[in-house]
Design a protein around this motif. Sequence first.
Motif, short mmCIF file in Angstrom:
data_model
loop_
_atom_site.label_atom_id
_atom_site.label_comp_id
_atom_site.label_asym_id
_atom_site.label_seq_id
_atom_site.Cartn_x
_atom_site.Cartn_y
_atom_site.Cartn_z
N SER A 173 0.83 -1.21 0.00
CA SER A 173 0.00 0.00 0.00
C SER A 173 0.86 1.25 0.00
N ARG A 174 2.14 1.11 0.37
CA ARG A 174 3.04 2.26 0.34
C ARG A 174 3.28 2.75 -1.09
N LEU A 175 3.07 1.89 -2.07
CA LEU A 175 3.16 2.32 -3.47
C LEU A 175 2.10 3.36 -3.77
N ILE A 176 0.87 3.09 -3.33
CA ILE A 176 -0.22 4.04 -3.54
C ILE A 176 0.02 5.30 -2.71
N ARG A 177 0.50 5.10 -1.47
CA ARG A 177 0.74 6.24 -0.59
C ARG A 177 1.82 7.15 -1.16
N ALA A 178 2.87 6.56 -1.74
CA ALA A 178 3.93 7.36 -2.34
C ALA A 178 3.38 8.23 -3.46
N SER A 179 2.52 7.64 -4.28
CA SER A 179 1.91 8.41 -5.38
C SER A 179 0.99 9.49 -4.84
N ARG A 180 0.26 9.18 -3.79
CA ARG A 180 -0.66 10.16 -3.19
C ARG A 180 0.11 11.34 -2.60
N LEU A 234 -3.32 8.75 -9.43
CA LEU A 234 -3.48 7.32 -9.12
C LEU A 234 -3.88 6.54 -10.37
N GLU A 235 -4.74 7.13 -11.19
CA GLU A 235 -5.14 6.46 -12.42
C GLU A 235 -3.95 6.32 -13.37
N LYS A 236 -3.13 7.36 -13.45
CA LYS A 236 -1.96 7.33 -14.33
C LYS A 236 -0.99 6.23 -13.92
N GLU A 237 -0.89 5.99 -12.61
CA GLU A 237 0.01 4.96 -12.09
C GLU A 237 -0.64 3.57 -12.06
N ASP A 238 -1.90 3.48 -12.48
CA ASP A 238 -2.66 2.22 -12.46
C ASP A 238 -3.07 1.79 -11.06
N TRP A 239 -3.07 2.73 -10.11
CA TRP A 239 -3.49 2.38 -8.75
C TRP A 239 -4.98 2.55 -8.54
N LEU A 240 -5.64 3.35 -9.37
CA LEU A 240 -7.07 3.60 -9.16
C LEU A 240 -7.87 2.31 -9.28
#
Length: 278
Positions: A173-180, A234-240
């Motif tokens: 989840s830190r991947l998403i958090r880093a992007s956020r 998030l969408e650009k990184e494919d996390w959305l």
Amino acid sequence: MADYIYTMEIRLTPDQQRGVALVQDIARAAGMNIYLTGGAVRDIISGFSIRDLDFTVQGNPLKLQKELERAGAVISSADEDFKTVYLRLPGSVRAEISMARTEQYEKAGKPPSISPATIIEDLRRRDFTFNAMALSLNPGSRGLLMDPFNGAADIEAKLIRVLHNYAFVEDPSRLIRASRFAARFHWPLEERTQQRFQSAKENNYIEYITARATGYEIEQLAYEEDPLHIVRVLEKEDWLKVLNPHWTTAKVDTAGLAQLMKMRQQMNELGYSPDPAP
């Protein structure tokens, strides 16, 4: 040494200041060392809006619930596993109080094993350097900043840096958090952090994200000042699609969301502090 207590007092709202005093006094009365930690310290130092208060105690904060309620706090929930209390302090100040702990990960994406710890040990288990700082609220050391990973220097440099090589593997989840965080602060990932981020992404470690972590990241979107920008990143990184496979920015009511953000800004200018989530 910088006077961080003075900085804290001028950066917190009056309600947040009263919230710090309330929690500090209750923890002290229970014989627990208490620290302001995480995002609250980061935002005090960086100058960003202080969204909520994060406290860490050396002891079990679940034992403080009755006294907190007597003092006017509303307990939102309590996590028995991670020994964390989520609450609203008087003035609708969002806060959480956690036990200082270590976390041992046996497998990617699996919940860690938790053990009580010192505050320095607790800082070592965190995600990014700017979240691994603590401000003492204890007699004799009040105002002492503990910053073992030079998070303040990374704030000065406007960089996002993980604490260790396996940060994204242990907790995807830190991947998403880093992007956020990168989207919110408009800061880049430090070079080695970017390499580890890309490696974890290419190896699809995000598939090991827990339902608990997914729910937390969805909740955090509601507290962002510019959620549409965050969602786009998030969408650009494919996390959305990780948060919800049916979500796309094409389905977002952009005009309605923009109007809501404008209304919130107008309320802030009038001295109100609307909370974007229940």
